[in-house]
Design a protein around this motif. Structure first.
Motif, PDB file in Angstrom:
ATOM      1  N   ASN A  21       0.809  -1.228   0.000  1.00  0.00           N
ATOM      2  CA  ASN A  21       0.000   0.000   0.000  1.00  0.00           C
ATOM      3  C   ASN A  21       0.840   1.275   0.000  1.00  0.00           C
ATOM      4  OD1 ASN A  21      -2.823  -1.070   0.288  1.00  0.00           O
ATOM      5  ND2 ASN A  21      -1.931  -1.980   2.134  1.00  0.00           N
ATOM      6  N   SER A  22       2.161   1.139   0.027  1.00  0.00           N
ATOM      7  CA  SER A  22       3.011   2.330  -0.027  1.00  0.00           C
ATOM      8  C   SER A  22       3.376   2.720  -1.452  1.00  0.00           C
ATOM      9  CB  SER A  22       4.304   2.081   0.772  1.00  0.00           C
ATOM     10  OG  SER A  22       4.013   1.811   2.126  1.00  0.00           O
ATOM     11  N   ARG A  23       2.857   2.015  -2.428  1.00  0.00           N
ATOM     12  CA  ARG A  23       3.258   2.243  -3.814  1.00  0.00           C
ATOM     13  C   ARG A  23       2.441   3.309  -4.523  1.00  0.00           C
ATOM     14  NH1 ARG A  23       3.570  -4.211  -5.283  1.00  0.00           N
ATOM     15  NH2 ARG A  23       5.388  -4.706  -3.949  1.00  0.00           N
ATOM     16  N   SER A  24       1.307   3.734  -3.965  1.00  0.00           N
ATOM     17  CA  SER A  24       0.465   4.729  -4.640  1.00  0.00           C
ATOM     18  C   SER A  24      -0.243   5.592  -3.603  1.00  0.00           C
ATOM     19  CB  SER A  24      -0.566   4.045  -5.550  1.00  0.00           C
ATOM     20  OG  SER A  24      -1.493   3.306  -4.765  1.00  0.00           O
ATOM     21  N   TYR A  25      -0.536   6.807  -4.025  1.00  0.00           N
ATOM     22  CA  TYR A  25      -1.271   7.715  -3.141  1.00  0.00           C
ATOM     23  C   TYR A  25      -2.695   7.232  -2.917  1.00  0.00           C
ATOM     24  CZ  TYR A  25       2.547  10.983  -4.124  1.00  0.00           C
ATOM     25  OH  TYR A  25       3.771  11.578  -4.230  1.00  0.00           O
ATOM     26  N   GLU A  26      -3.290   6.658  -3.927  1.00  0.00           N
ATOM     27  CA  GLU A  26      -4.667   6.200  -3.797  1.00  0.00           C
ATOM     28  C   GLU A  26      -4.779   5.082  -2.763  1.00  0.00           C
ATOM     29  OE1 GLU A  26      -3.040   6.566  -6.569  1.00  0.00           O
ATOM     30  OE2 GLU A  26      -4.049   8.326  -7.446  1.00  0.00           O
ATOM     31  N   ALA A  27      -3.802   4.164  -2.746  1.00  0.00           N
ATOM     32  CA  ALA A  27      -3.841   3.081  -1.761  1.00  0.00           C
ATOM     33  C   ALA A  27      -3.657   3.618  -0.349  1.00  0.00           C
ATOM     34  CB  ALA A  27      -2.757   2.052  -2.095  1.00  0.00           C
ATOM     35  N   VAL A  28      -2.784   4.593  -0.182  1.00  0.00           N
ATOM     36  CA  VAL A  28      -2.573   5.185   1.147  1.00  0.00           C
ATOM     37  C   VAL A  28      -3.851   5.877   1.624  1.00  0.00           C
ATOM     38  CG1 VAL A  28      -1.298   6.959   2.405  1.00  0.00           C
ATOM     39  CG2 VAL A  28      -0.100   5.443   0.828  1.00  0.00           C
ATOM     40  N   GLU A  29      -4.484   6.640   0.744  1.00  0.00           N
ATOM     41  CA  GLU A  29      -5.720   7.320   1.140  1.00  0.00           C
ATOM     42  C   GLU A  29      -6.817   6.322   1.479  1.00  0.00           C
ATOM     43  OE1 GLU A  29      -6.550   9.838  -2.133  1.00  0.00           O
ATOM     44  OE2 GLU A  29      -5.172  11.437  -1.496  1.00  0.00           O
ATOM     45  N   ARG A  30      -6.882   5.222   0.726  1.00  0.00           N
ATOM     46  CA  ARG A  30      -7.903   4.206   0.993  1.00  0.00           C
ATOM     47  C   ARG A  30      -7.671   3.531   2.339  1.00  0.00           C
ATOM     48  NH1 ARG A  30      -6.691   1.155  -2.797  1.00  0.00           N
ATOM     49  NH2 ARG A  30      -5.555  -0.415  -1.579  1.00  0.00           N
ATOM     50  N   GLU A  31      -6.450   3.142   2.636  1.00  0.00           N
ATOM     51  CA  GLU A  31      -6.161   2.436   3.886  1.00  0.00           C
ATOM     52  C   GLU A  31      -6.324   3.352   5.102  1.00  0.00           C
ATOM     53  OE1 GLU A  31      -5.606  -0.747   4.269  1.00  0.00           O
ATOM     54  OE2 GLU A  31      -5.910  -1.014   2.111  1.00  0.00           O
ATOM     55  N   ILE A  32      -5.865   4.602   4.997  1.00  0.00           N
ATOM     56  CA  ILE A  32      -6.007   5.516   6.142  1.00  0.00           C
ATOM     57  C   ILE A  32      -7.476   5.869   6.368  1.00  0.00           C
ATOM     58  CG2 ILE A  32      -5.400   7.817   6.996  1.00  0.00           C
ATOM     59  CD1 ILE A  32      -2.723   7.566   5.701  1.00  0.00           C
ATOM     60  N   SER A  33      -8.248   5.955   5.297  1.00  0.00           N
ATOM     61  CA  SER A  33      -9.683   6.198   5.455  1.00  0.00           C
ATOM     62  C   SER A  33     -10.348   5.060   6.212  1.00  0.00           C
ATOM     63  CB  SER A  33     -10.337   6.378   4.081  1.00  0.00           C
ATOM     64  OG  SER A  33      -9.799   7.497   3.406  1.00  0.00           O
ATOM     65  N   GLN A  34      -9.925   3.832   5.951  1.00  0.00           N
ATOM     66  CA  GLN A  34     -10.489   2.697   6.687  1.00  0.00           C
ATOM     67  C   GLN A  34     -10.066   2.710   8.152  1.00  0.00           C
ATOM     68  OE1 GLN A  34      -9.350  -0.861   4.592  1.00  0.00           O
ATOM     69  NE2 GLN A  34     -10.584  -0.378   2.763  1.00  0.00           N
TER      70      GLN A  34
END
Length: 516
Positions: free
Chosen positions: A478-491
């Motif tokens: 999940n550190s490879r893209s901004y979208e994945a980081v935003e998705r995981e932190i939102s959860q």
């Protein structure tokens, strides 16, 4: 018959000429307004039932109040001449919540042989203005820049009008003058240096007749709830008697008190402990000591802001209050919270107060960096109380990219040790893996603000022995893209979360009372 028509036409032209004339625009410049004669008389015989009228006069009072608050006093006066509804809105309570007095307020240009044209206070206009709105004023804000004499004369005239309004046979226009004023704000421009001055800041404090006029006005304001005196830079003997009149008139009614840079040297202001119902106190660290804390312990104070700005002495020259005084205050007033804040365009640091119940530490300084030694001291002192930490504004320095030179480990240390951390603002360079670790580590974190431009797409943390293979794989994936980081932190935060652009980050305002 022709002579009569010519006479009527001449009278019409005369009426048009009377409507035209010289007017003063918003830039105080004269302009000639010419009214042309309208030859189209089609509306003369129009039936009144077919006319279309605007509905502006039927606006609700709440909307009219909000609109009038954005207007200057002159514009409010002209708007009050439109219709009866707007005339009534001119006197609505919220409209006069704040009356700003600056160098141009109620003035007229006057030629001086040595200085040229200058703006001087027009006493007739000021007296008529106070007679109309003086009894409706709820707040006054003084913001002088150069013409201190105009401010002094306005304060003197207001004090005189209030005295005349209390006499037995007072004029009806002066009865109740200033009795609704609940707030007074005075920002003094203490920096008298020129833009091309090589020495930079030159501090000159207020005092003399200007200070005397302010104290005379404060003596007559018996219902003050908010008082803000900023950058007065007084001498010690003047600062010791600054609040004598305020304590006599409203020691039980004051709720909010701001005393920023009353002096530039160590001078405790003992009067702040005499306001028994004070809720919020903002003061500079050089104007507080152990004796002041012992007095504040017996009040109802909830929030104590220790504010430093560009005119405050260096943090190296200011001594912190004693540990015993803070412990005694926490025991007597356990609900009080301390907020440390720095507002400075240059580099600087806050004055740490060991054992103080510090709830927030915020910086409004574009050149202030996060220093490892200072952050470790913060964690040691405030690990049980700190809830808000961050740097506002965009940085005016470049952050390093190597992992060992960045602030990633310091931010994670802060989140691990300060378990009550509620709000965190990060503007320096960090990696996406650091943001994921912060969101997983800070259990009580509710608000995380991060600049997107400062986030590096990288998982450069060395693997910790306690991390499982599954967790480390999740972190790297999940550190490879901004979208994945935003998705995981939102959860993790259980709400929609996103990285902020520089424009959004620049407009960010922090609620330092968050988490209380």
């Amino acid at each position: 018959m022709s002579a009569l028509s010519v006479g009527r036409k001449g009278s019409g032209q005369l009426e048009v000429m009377q409507k035209a004339g010289w007017k003063i625009d918003e830039n105080e410049k004269a302009c000639y307004i010419d009214v042309d004669e309208d030859d189209d008389d089609t509306d003369v015989g129009l039936d009144d039932s077919k006319r279309v009228y605007s509905k502006w006069c039927y606006l609700p009072d709440l909307i009219l109040e909000e609109i009038f608050t954005y207007l200057s006093p002159k514009e409010r006066y002209y708007a009050g001449l439109v219709c009866r509804q707007w005339y009534r809105a001119f006197y609505l309570p919220t409209v006069w919540n704040n009356f700003v007095v600056d160098d141009r307020t109620l003035t007229r240009p006057k030629y001086n042989y040595y200085s040229g044209w200058q703006y001087c206070l027009d006493h007739m206009r000021t007296q008529n203005c106070l007679a109309r709105i003086g009894k409706y004023l709820r707040g006054i804000e003084f913001r002088p820049w150069h013409s201190f004499n105009n401010i002094y004369q306005f304060m003197t005239l207001l004090s005189w009008s209030m005295d005349k309004g209390t006499e037995q046979n007072a004029s009806p226009e002066l009865v109740g003058m200033g009795r609704r004023i609940r707030s007074l704000v005075y920002h003094f421009p203490c920096n008298m240096s020129q833009p091309n001055d090589p020495e930079g800041i030159k501090l000159f404090g207020t005092g003399g007749q200007l200070l005397k006029g302010l104290k005379e006005l404060l003596l007559r304001l018996t219902d003050l709830h908010t008082l803000k005196l900023v950058d007065f830079v007084l001498e010690r003997f003047e600062a010791n008697h600054l609040l004598d009149e305020v304590v006599c008139s409203c020691c039980t009614k004051m709720r909010v008190l701001n005393l920023v840079n009353v002096t530039t040297t160590h001078c405790p202001i003992m009067h702040v402990g005499l306001f028994l119902n004070l809720q919020v106190l903002t003061i500079s660290p050089q104007n507080i000591d152990d004796d002041v804390l012992s007095l504040l312990a017996d009040t109802k104070l909830r929030h104590l802001y220790l504010l430093q700005n560009c005119y405050t002495p260096s943090h190296l020259t200011i001594s912190a209050c004693g540990v015993k005084a803070w412990r005694s205050l926490k025991k007597t007033n356990p609900r009080m919270r301390v907020h440390l804040r720095l507002e400075n365009l240059a580099d600087g640091e806050v004055v740490l107060q060991p054992e103080a119940p510090v709830h927030s530490i915020t910086y409004w300084a574009p050149q202030a960096r996060i220093r490892a030694d200072l952050l470790v001291r913060m964690v040691d002192h405030y690990r049980n109380t700190l809830a808000v930490y961050g740097h506002e504004l965009l940085p005016r320095f470049s952050s390093p990219k190597p992992f060992h030179n960045r602030v990633d480990s310091l931010m994670l240390l802060l989140c691990r040790q300060c378990f009550n951390l509620d709000t965190l603002i990060i503007r320096e360079k960090v990696s996406t893996s650091t943001l994921l670790l912060i969101a997983r580590t800070a259990k009580n974190l509710q608000h995380l603000y991060v600049r997107r431009f400062a986030v590096i797409l990288r998982c450069d943390w060395p693997r910790h022995p306690e991390w499982s293979d599954e967790f480390y794989a999740w972190l790297k994936r999940n550190s490879r893209s901004y979208e994945a980081v935003e998705r995981e932190i939102s959860q993790i935060l259980k709400e929609r979360w996103r990285l902020l652009s520089d424009r959004d980050f620049k407009q960010l305002t922090v609620n330092v009372k968050s988490g209380i």
